[in-house]
Design a protein around this motif. Structure first.
Motif, PDB file in Angstrom:
ATOM      1  N   UNK A 101      33.384  50.606  45.778  1.00 33.27           N
ATOM      2  CA  UNK A 101      32.906  49.567  44.731  1.00 33.27           C
ATOM      3  C   UNK A 101      31.567  49.340  44.881  1.00 33.27           C
ATOM      4  N   UNK A 102      30.527  49.552  43.788  1.00 39.33           N
ATOM      5  CA  UNK A 102      29.200  49.465  43.444  1.00 39.33           C
ATOM      6  C   UNK A 102      28.851  48.337  42.590  1.00 39.33           C
ATOM      7  N   UNK A 103      27.434  48.156  42.388  1.00 34.41           N
ATOM      8  CA  UNK A 103      26.956  46.989  41.812  1.00 34.41           C
ATOM      9  C   UNK A 103      27.537  46.930  40.030  1.00 34.41           C
ATOM     10  N   UNK A 104      27.886  48.434  39.643  1.00 35.93           N
ATOM     11  CA  UNK A 104      28.586  48.126  38.209  1.00 35.93           C
ATOM     12  C   UNK A 104      29.868  47.497  38.251  1.00 35.93           C
ATOM     13  N   UNK A 105      30.564  48.033  39.183  1.00 40.62           N
ATOM     14  CA  UNK A 105      32.160  47.324  39.365  1.00 40.62           C
ATOM     15  C   UNK A 105      31.712  45.751  39.609  1.00 40.62           C
ATOM     16  N   UNK A 106      30.891  45.459  40.677  1.00 39.80           N
ATOM     17  CA  UNK A 106      30.839  43.852  40.903  1.00 39.80           C
ATOM     18  C   UNK A 106      30.443  43.172  39.589  1.00 39.80           C
ATOM     19  N   UNK A 107      29.545  43.759  38.781  1.00 39.22           N
ATOM     20  CA  UNK A 107      29.293  43.074  37.679  1.00 39.22           C
ATOM     21  C   UNK A 107      30.309  42.912  36.653  1.00 39.22           C
ATOM     22  N   UNK A 108      31.252  44.064  36.497  1.00 42.59           N
ATOM     23  CA  UNK A 108      32.514  43.878  35.776  1.00 42.59           C
ATOM     24  C   UNK A 108      33.368  42.871  36.130  1.00 42.59           C
ATOM     25  N   UNK A 109      33.394  42.538  37.411  1.00 42.40           N
ATOM     26  CA  UNK A 109      34.299  41.654  38.193  1.00 42.40           C
ATOM     27  C   UNK A 109      33.906  40.175  37.950  1.00 42.40           C
ATOM     28  N   UNK A 110      32.385  40.236  38.176  1.00 43.93           N
ATOM     29  CA  UNK A 110      31.812  38.957  37.739  1.00 43.93           C
ATOM     30  C   UNK A 110      31.774  38.625  36.410  1.00 43.93           C
ATOM     31  N   UNK A 111      31.824  39.375  35.386  1.00 44.63           N
ATOM     32  CA  UNK A 111      32.072  39.155  34.045  1.00 44.63           C
ATOM     33  C   UNK A 111      33.433  38.666  33.895  1.00 44.63           C
ATOM     34  N   UNK A 112      34.588  39.351  34.511  1.00 41.51           N
ATOM     35  CA  UNK A 112      36.030  38.814  34.305  1.00 41.51           C
ATOM     36  C   UNK A 112      36.079  37.523  34.845  1.00 41.51           C
ATOM     37  N   UNK A 113      35.508  37.003  35.951  1.00 34.65           N
ATOM     38  CA  UNK A 113      35.601  35.652  36.448  1.00 34.65           C
ATOM     39  C   UNK A 113      34.787  34.507  35.519  1.00 34.65           C
ATOM     40  N   UNK A 114      33.675  35.058  35.070  1.00 32.98           N
ATOM     41  CA  UNK A 114      33.084  33.904  34.281  1.00 32.98           C
ATOM     42  C   UNK A 114      33.816  33.720  32.981  1.00 32.98           C
ATOM     43  N   UNK A 115      34.530  34.893  32.495  1.00 34.15           N
ATOM     44  CA  UNK A 115      35.174  34.674  31.236  1.00 34.15           C
ATOM     45  C   UNK A 115      36.299  33.821  31.355  1.00 34.15           C
ATOM     46  N   UNK A 116      36.901  34.168  32.724  1.00 31.18           N
ATOM     47  CA  UNK A 116      38.379  33.234  33.104  1.00 31.18           C
ATOM     48  C   UNK A 116      37.796  32.009  32.984  1.00 31.18           C
ATOM     49  N   UNK A 117      36.738  31.679  33.772  1.00 31.90           N
ATOM     50  CA  UNK A 117      36.197  30.196  34.298  1.00 31.90           C
ATOM     51  C   UNK A 117      36.051  29.559  32.560  1.00 31.90           C
ATOM     52  N   UNK A 121      38.095  26.240  31.537  1.00 34.40           N
ATOM     53  CA  UNK A 121      37.421  25.099  31.453  1.00 34.40           C
ATOM     54  C   UNK A 121      37.748  24.574  29.930  1.00 34.40           C
ATOM     55  N   UNK A 122      37.472  25.578  28.751  1.00 35.39           N
ATOM     56  CA  UNK A 122      37.697  25.177  27.409  1.00 35.39           C
ATOM     57  C   UNK A 122      39.171  24.376  27.391  1.00 35.39           C
TER      58      UNK A 122
END
Length: 202
Positions: A101-117, A121-122
């Motif tokens: 798991x690298x920075x690219x994958x971490x970015x993808x995971x964070x994108x998934x989390x932010x979209x989920x949130x 929230x909406x």
């Protein structure tokens, strides 16, 4: 609770180890991380709401939420959030050490989390607005908000959940197409802006 979490985390690691290949193990690991982050997102979305009924729908399929009253549900979600934070950290560490798991994958995971949130929230925010109107005996407003949710917001939320599910599969299978996803996300943002303009005009 820590003892319970340790057993829970061990069961997650076993799920990863039981997969037949390294790539399948990595995919399972990523899906577990996203599941834990989904609970983190649910907890964050619930924090601004004073009505449990505004966010309880997020827990309806969880075994630990069955038969819980409103007071207990808030406590149970908080406990699940704490477990999610711990499991997330543990699984990420395993991923970095054993599954590249690298920075690219971490970015993808964070994108998934932010979209989920954002999606949760909406959804919670709209439910909270309806319940606020009911509490204040503004029945006409409550019906108006509910109708707006059904006619305009619900289709957008469904579209976002579909996009979220696609992103989850792509992250887990290392097939994320950033250009395609960005175009889809921009289309959703445009629809959000149109809905905001519609609300402002009324």
């Amino acid at each position: 609770m820590l003892d319970y979490w340790r057993d829970f985390c061990k069961s997650q690691l076993k799920m990863v180890a039981d997969e037949a290949t390294w790539q399948m193990q990595k995919s399972r690991l990523l899906k577990l991380i996203m599941m834990e982050r989904a609970w983190r997102a649910a907890y964050v979305a619930s924090q601004g709401a004073k009505h449990v009924a505004a966010w309880s729908f997020m827990c309806k399929d969880a075994d630990w939420a069955k038969d819980a009253n409103e007071k207990n549900l808030h406590l149970l979600l908080t406990q699940r959030w704490l477990m999610a934070v711990l499991s997330d950290s543990c699984l990420i560490t395993v991923g970095m050490k054993s599954y590249s798991l690298d920075k690219t994958k971490d970015t993808e995971l964070e994108l998934h989390y932010l979209l989920h949130k954002e999606v949760k929230s909406l959804d919670v925010g709209m439910m909270e607005a309806i319940l606020d109107a009911v509490d204040e005996y503004r029945d006409d407003d409550a019906h108006l908000i509910a109708a707006f949710k059904d006619d305009h917001l619900a289709p957008l939320i469904r579209e976002q959940y579909t996009l979220l599910a696609q992103l989850e599969d792509d992250v887990a299978n290392s097939t994320v197409d950033i250009a395609w996803f960005s175009s889809q996300l921009n289309a959703v943002k445009q629809k959000q802006a149109e809905l905001a303009a519609l609300v402002s005009s009324n």
